[in-house]
Structures are given as C-alpha cells and as structure tokens.
Scaffold this active site. Structure first.
Site, PDB file in Angstrom:
ATOM      1  N   ALA A 283       0.838  -1.195   0.000  1.00 47.51           N
ATOM      2  CA  ALA A 283       0.000   0.000   0.000  1.00 47.51           C
ATOM      3  C   ALA A 283       0.872   1.244   0.000  1.00 47.51           C
ATOM      4  O   ALA A 283       2.071   1.179   0.299  1.00 47.51           O
ATOM      5  CB  ALA A 283      -0.903   0.019   1.238  1.00 47.51           C
TER       6      ALA A 283
ATOM      7  N   THR B  97       1.150   4.261   2.226  1.00 44.25           N
ATOM      8  CA  THR B  97       0.645   4.497   3.589  1.00 44.25           C
ATOM      9  C   THR B  97       1.064   5.847   4.204  1.00 44.25           C
ATOM     10  O   THR B  97       0.798   6.083   5.379  1.00 44.25           O
ATOM     11  CB  THR B  97       1.105   3.363   4.542  1.00 44.25           C
ATOM     12  OG1 THR B  97       2.524   3.285   4.489  1.00 44.25           O
ATOM     13  CG2 THR B  97       0.502   2.024   4.168  1.00 44.25           C
TER      14      THR B  97
ATOM     15  N   TYR C 186      -5.612   9.516   1.152  1.00 44.36           N
ATOM     16  CA  TYR C 186      -5.291   8.126   1.499  1.00 44.36           C
ATOM     17  C   TYR C 186      -6.576   7.317   1.735  1.00 44.36           C
ATOM     18  O   TYR C 186      -6.754   6.235   1.170  1.00 44.36           O
ATOM     19  CB  TYR C 186      -4.401   8.111   2.751  1.00 44.36           C
ATOM     20  CG  TYR C 186      -4.232   6.754   3.397  1.00 44.36           C
ATOM     21  CD1 TYR C 186      -3.419   5.773   2.825  1.00 44.36           C
ATOM     22  CD2 TYR C 186      -4.897   6.431   4.589  1.00 44.36           C
ATOM     23  CE1 TYR C 186      -3.269   4.527   3.413  1.00 44.36           C
ATOM     24  CE2 TYR C 186      -4.753   5.186   5.188  1.00 44.36           C
ATOM     25  CZ  TYR C 186      -3.938   4.235   4.598  1.00 44.36           C
ATOM     26  OH  TYR C 186      -3.796   3.007   5.189  1.00 44.36           O
TER      27      TYR C 186
ATOM     28  N   LYS D 273      -7.975   4.221  -0.568  1.00 43.95           N
ATOM     29  CA  LYS D 273      -8.166   2.884  -0.005  1.00 43.95           C
ATOM     30  C   LYS D 273      -9.617   2.430  -0.207  1.00 43.95           C
ATOM     31  O   LYS D 273      -9.881   1.275  -0.498  1.00 43.95           O
ATOM     32  CB  LYS D 273      -7.806   2.861   1.487  1.00 43.95           C
ATOM     33  CG  LYS D 273      -6.331   3.045   1.797  1.00 43.95           C
ATOM     34  CD  LYS D 273      -5.450   1.902   1.343  1.00 43.95           C
ATOM     35  CE  LYS D 273      -5.609   0.646   2.170  1.00 43.95           C
ATOM     36  NZ  LYS D 273      -4.633  -0.399   1.737  1.00 43.95           N
TER      37      LYS D 273
ATOM     38  N   TRP E   1      -4.439   1.942  13.182  1.00 44.41           N
ATOM     39  CA  TRP E   1      -3.339   2.316  14.086  1.00 44.41           C
ATOM     40  C   TRP E   1      -2.292   1.188  14.178  1.00 44.41           C
ATOM     41  O   TRP E   1      -1.936   0.746  15.272  1.00 44.41           O
ATOM     42  CB  TRP E   1      -3.886   2.624  15.479  1.00 44.41           C
ATOM     43  CG  TRP E   1      -4.797   3.793  15.609  1.00 44.41           C
ATOM     44  CD1 TRP E   1      -5.614   4.338  14.664  1.00 44.41           C
ATOM     45  CD2 TRP E   1      -5.020   4.585  16.801  1.00 44.41           C
ATOM     46  NE1 TRP E   1      -6.321   5.393  15.191  1.00 44.41           N
ATOM     47  CE2 TRP E   1      -5.977   5.558  16.495  1.00 44.41           C
ATOM     48  CE3 TRP E   1      -4.499   4.546  18.105  1.00 44.41           C
ATOM     49  CZ2 TRP E   1      -6.433   6.508  17.419  1.00 44.41           C
ATOM     50  CZ3 TRP E   1      -4.958   5.469  19.029  1.00 44.41           C
ATOM     51  CH2 TRP E   1      -5.895   6.447  18.697  1.00 44.41           C
TER      52      TRP E   1
HETATM   53  N1  NAP Z   1       0.160   1.719   9.031  1.00 39.58           N
HETATM   54  C1  NAP Z   1      -1.032   1.920   9.574  1.00 39.58           C
HETATM   55  O1  NAP Z   1      -1.191   2.578  10.603  1.00 39.58           O
HETATM   56  C2  NAP Z   1      -2.252   1.310   8.937  1.00 39.58           C
HETATM   57  C3  NAP Z   1      -3.500   1.555   9.505  1.00 39.58           C
HETATM   58  C4  NAP Z   1      -4.628   0.980   8.912  1.00 39.58           C
HETATM   59  C5  NAP Z   1      -4.495   0.198   7.789  1.00 39.58           C
HETATM   60  N2  NAP Z   1      -3.268  -0.009   7.227  1.00 39.58           N
HETATM   61  C6  NAP Z   1      -3.180  -0.845   6.029  1.00 39.58           C
HETATM   62  O2  NAP Z   1      -2.496  -2.033   6.389  1.00 39.58           O
HETATM   63  C7  NAP Z   1      -1.743  -2.519   5.274  1.00 39.58           C
HETATM   64  C8  NAP Z   1      -0.316  -2.768   5.701  1.00 39.58           C
HETATM   65  O3  NAP Z   1       0.227  -1.535   6.168  1.00 39.58           O
HETATM   66  P1  NAP Z   1       1.746  -1.400   6.626  1.00 39.58           P
HETATM   67  O4  NAP Z   1       1.791  -0.400   7.708  1.00 39.58           O
HETATM   68  O5  NAP Z   1       2.339  -2.756   6.815  1.00 39.58           O
HETATM   69  O6  NAP Z   1       2.347  -0.725   5.316  1.00 39.58           O
HETATM   70  P2  NAP Z   1       3.869  -0.386   4.997  1.00 39.58           P
HETATM   71  O7  NAP Z   1       4.741  -0.706   6.163  1.00 39.58           O
HETATM   72  O8  NAP Z   1       3.878   0.982   4.404  1.00 39.58           O
HETATM   73  O9  NAP Z   1       4.209  -1.463   3.870  1.00 39.58           O
HETATM   74  C9  NAP Z   1       3.670  -1.391   2.588  1.00 39.58           C
HETATM   75  C10 NAP Z   1       4.654  -2.062   1.642  1.00 39.58           C
HETATM   76  O10 NAP Z   1       4.121  -2.023   0.327  1.00 39.58           O
HETATM   77  C11 NAP Z   1       5.181  -1.702  -0.556  1.00 39.58           C
HETATM   78  N3  NAP Z   1       4.703  -1.156  -1.812  1.00 39.58           N
HETATM   79  C12 NAP Z   1       4.409   0.141  -2.111  1.00 39.58           C
HETATM   80  N4  NAP Z   1       4.086   0.257  -3.404  1.00 39.58           N
HETATM   81  C13 NAP Z   1       4.163  -0.977  -3.959  1.00 39.58           C
HETATM   82  C14 NAP Z   1       3.961  -1.487  -5.251  1.00 39.58           C
HETATM   83  N5  NAP Z   1       3.629  -0.686  -6.273  1.00 39.58           N
HETATM   84  N6  NAP Z   1       4.141  -2.806  -5.456  1.00 39.58           N
HETATM   85  C15 NAP Z   1       4.507  -3.611  -4.456  1.00 39.58           C
HETATM   86  N7  NAP Z   1       4.728  -3.196  -3.209  1.00 39.58           N
HETATM   87  C16 NAP Z   1       4.549  -1.883  -2.952  1.00 39.58           C
HETATM   88  C17 NAP Z   1       5.967  -0.674   0.242  1.00 39.58           C
HETATM   89  O11 NAP Z   1       7.234  -0.462  -0.329  1.00 39.58           O
HETATM   90  P3  NAP Z   1       7.941   0.997  -0.107  1.00 39.58           P
HETATM   91  O12 NAP Z   1       8.137   1.119   1.369  1.00 39.58           O
HETATM   92  O13 NAP Z   1       9.199   0.867  -0.876  1.00 39.58           O
HETATM   93  O14 NAP Z   1       6.967   1.991  -0.640  1.00 39.58           O
HETATM   94  C18 NAP Z   1       6.008  -1.331   1.606  1.00 39.58           C
HETATM   95  O15 NAP Z   1       7.065  -2.249   1.733  1.00 39.58           O
HETATM   96  C19 NAP Z   1      -1.923  -1.468   4.185  1.00 39.58           C
HETATM   97  O16 NAP Z   1      -2.954  -1.869   3.313  1.00 39.58           O
HETATM   98  C20 NAP Z   1      -2.377  -0.228   4.912  1.00 39.58           C
HETATM   99  O17 NAP Z   1      -3.154   0.620   4.106  1.00 39.58           O
HETATM  100  C21 NAP Z   1      -2.149   0.521   7.790  1.00 39.58           C
END
Ligand code: NAP
Length: 289
Positions: A63, A65, A127, A131, A152
C-alpha cells in the site's frame, strides 16, 4: 486447496510480521514480494507472476501508507491503493483467492459507537479515499475477496507511531500528543497471526468466507494515552506527555476523530481471539528493547 500464498508488501510492517510466522505453517508455500520483486502497478508483471508461481491465495499488504504525503502525491497514492488492487483483482481472481488489507480511514469518524462493516464509509483524506476506491474495485471485480480493515498499525518493523514516540521521548523533555482522537492500536504481529489463522480456518472448514471484516486489538484509547503507555512499558521516565487537541496539532490530512472498529464479525466467523491492545503493546516494546 491453498498451497502457494503470495504475500505482497512483504517488507512493510504487516508483511514483515507475516514473514516471522511462515515456519509455523509448513503446509503453505509462502512467496513474499515487495516492490523490487513485483511492482503491483505493472499489470503484465503481476499476471505473469501469478501464473508462473501457480498462486492460490494473495495476501495484499502492499500500500501507499504516507497519509499526509498522499495529499500532495495524489496520483501515486491512487496508483498503488486503487489501480494496483484492480490489477490484482483482474489478473488473479480466477486463479486465486484474495485477502486485501484496508483501513479505518474509510470512515469520517463521526460515529460514537464502534464501526461495523455495514456502516457508511465517508473517507476524509486522499489516502482514505484511495483505499476506499481500492475496496470498491476489488468487490466489483472479485466479489469473493476478503477485505480486512485495520487501524493504528504498529510493529517492531518499519516506521510507526510507537517507534517514533520511543525515539522522541529519549530526545525531548516533553511531548504534546493529541487526546481527542479515539481508536484502537493494532499490533501487526496479531493481525498477521489472525490472517494465517483465517486461511487455516477456511482450509479446515473447506469454505471461503468473502466480505469485509474489521480487525484491531481489543479496547480503545487516545493517541495521548497510547503514548503514556508506550513510555510506561518502555520504562522511560524523563519525558512528560501533555494532552493537546487536534486543533493544536494541524496535519495535512484529516484523521477520523473516532475510528474504533467493531470486531464481532471476524471473531465469530473465524473463531478468533483478539488480544487487548495494552498486552500486545507490552510484547512489542519487549521485542524492541
Ligand atoms: N500503518 C497503519 O497505521 C495502517 C493503519 C490501517 C491500515 N493499514 C493498512 O495495512 C496494510 C499494511 O500496512 P503497513 O503499515 O504494513 O504498510 P507499509 O509498512 O507501508 O508497507 C507497505 C509495503 O508495500 C510496498 N509497496 C508500495 N508500493 C508498492 C507497489 N507498487 N508494489 C509492491 N509493493 C509496494 C511498500 O514499499 P515501499 O516502502 O518501498 O513503498 C512497503 O514495503 C496497508 O494496506 C495499509 O493501508 C495501515
């Protein structure tokens, strides 16, 4: 029968926590990828990858994020959070089941009781909107998908609120943190465990359970109280935490003031036990120290 599981965004917080669990599930062949191995915005590459690796199940953790940066990088944000999801849905739907991760930011935060899956969405930020559009496209193109909205998220991996607060608390004598936004922290290790338990459950019951589900840890708190607990569990005493209002801490992207998620559906459907947020926070802090 599910054998080959593609994990996208494998280097992110959730993807990394899933990676720590692979050894516990020898019945599955996990294929972790991140943008370097498989850029989800490249539909041809995604199609070839899914076919070549005979993927049966996709857990989409990839994603965009960066919530505030998204207000400026609108196109790139939509490319990943909406268009890449469409790519996955279009090329994989007939070959694989999809578990996609979404967010509490699809809601506007005007509720006063925990959000159910059936509640009206009304995202307030780029964002959140991107989503939500990803969810809509997935449901349209591949209605048998599972969508898990979480909130979160933090872990020992990557950048997140817990790690930022730990760093700042060591650098500064006091921290001002918003107290009027309520939600529930989610330890990514718990969500990763839940996702794999869900897959195992579907295998055991020989059924797939499509639809939207909410998952966070149990309980609720504010960013202020969350910070107090982070410092308490990390035994950092030299930093004072002050409560401030959202108005005193303006951000580029609007956040929902209330985003507690109702987890009844996911717990009942998949017979999951969800840990309390404070217990999980303790575990993460222990891992970090
Ligand atoms: N973080 C939060 O607080 C939160 C809250 C609610 C929901 N979510 C959701 O939970 C899920 C996981 O979140 P997370 O915090 O683990 O996210 P994250 O740490 O930002 O990890 C997302 C990964 O996706 C990779 N990515 C980005 N663009 C891509 C592409 N085009 N092709 C393949 N990979 C790609 C990123 O690489 P780069 O780092 O190189 O961009 C990163 O390694 C997401 O769907 C997010 O929307 C997150």
């Amino acid at each position: 029968m599910i054998k080959n599981i593609l994990i996208t965004g494998a280097k992110g917080q959730l993807g990394s926590e899933l990676g720590r669990l692979y050894a516990q599930y020898p019945e599955f062949n996990f294929i972790p990828t991140d943008i370097d191995e498989l850029d989800l915005t490249d539909k041809t590459a995604v199609s070839a990858f899914v076919s070549d690796n005979q993927i049966d199940c996709i857990v989409n953790c990839a994603a965009y994020t960066a919530v505030d940066r998204a207000e400026d990088e609108i196109e790139w944000c939509y490319k990943i959070n909406r268009d890449a999801v469409r790519n996955l849905a279009e090329v994989a739907c007939e070959k694989a089941v999809i578990i996609h991760i979404s967010t509490d930011y699809v809601f506007d935060g005007k509720a006063t009781t925990p959000y159910k899956e059936t509640d009206q969405t009304h995202p307030q930020s780029v964002y959140g909107k991107s989503k939500r559009e990803g969810e809509e496209i997935l449901q349209l193109v591949c209605p048998q998908s599972i969508i898990i909205r979480t909130a979160w998220l933090y872990s020992a991996f990557g950048n997140n609120f817990v790690k930022t607060m730990l760093r700042l608390a060591k650098e500064r004598p006091e921290l001002n943190v918003v107290y009027d936004q309520k939600g529930t922290p989610t330890y990514a290790a718990d969500l990763a465990q839940a996702i794999l338990s869900m897959i195992v459950f579907t295998e055991k019951t020989n059924r797939w359970y499509p639809g939207v589900y909410h998952y966070s840890n149990e309980g609720q708190t504010s960013w202020f109280h969350f910070t107090e607990k982070i410092l308490q569990f990390a035994e950092i005493n030299g930093c004072q935490v002050n409560p401030i209002t959202t108005g005193q801490y303006p951000t580029k992207a609007a956040r929902p003031v209330y985003s507690v998620l109702d987890k009844t559906k996911i717990k009942k459907t998949f017979q999951l036990i969800v840990p309390e947020w404070e217990d999980s926070l303790k575990k993460c802090i222990l891992k970090l120290s």
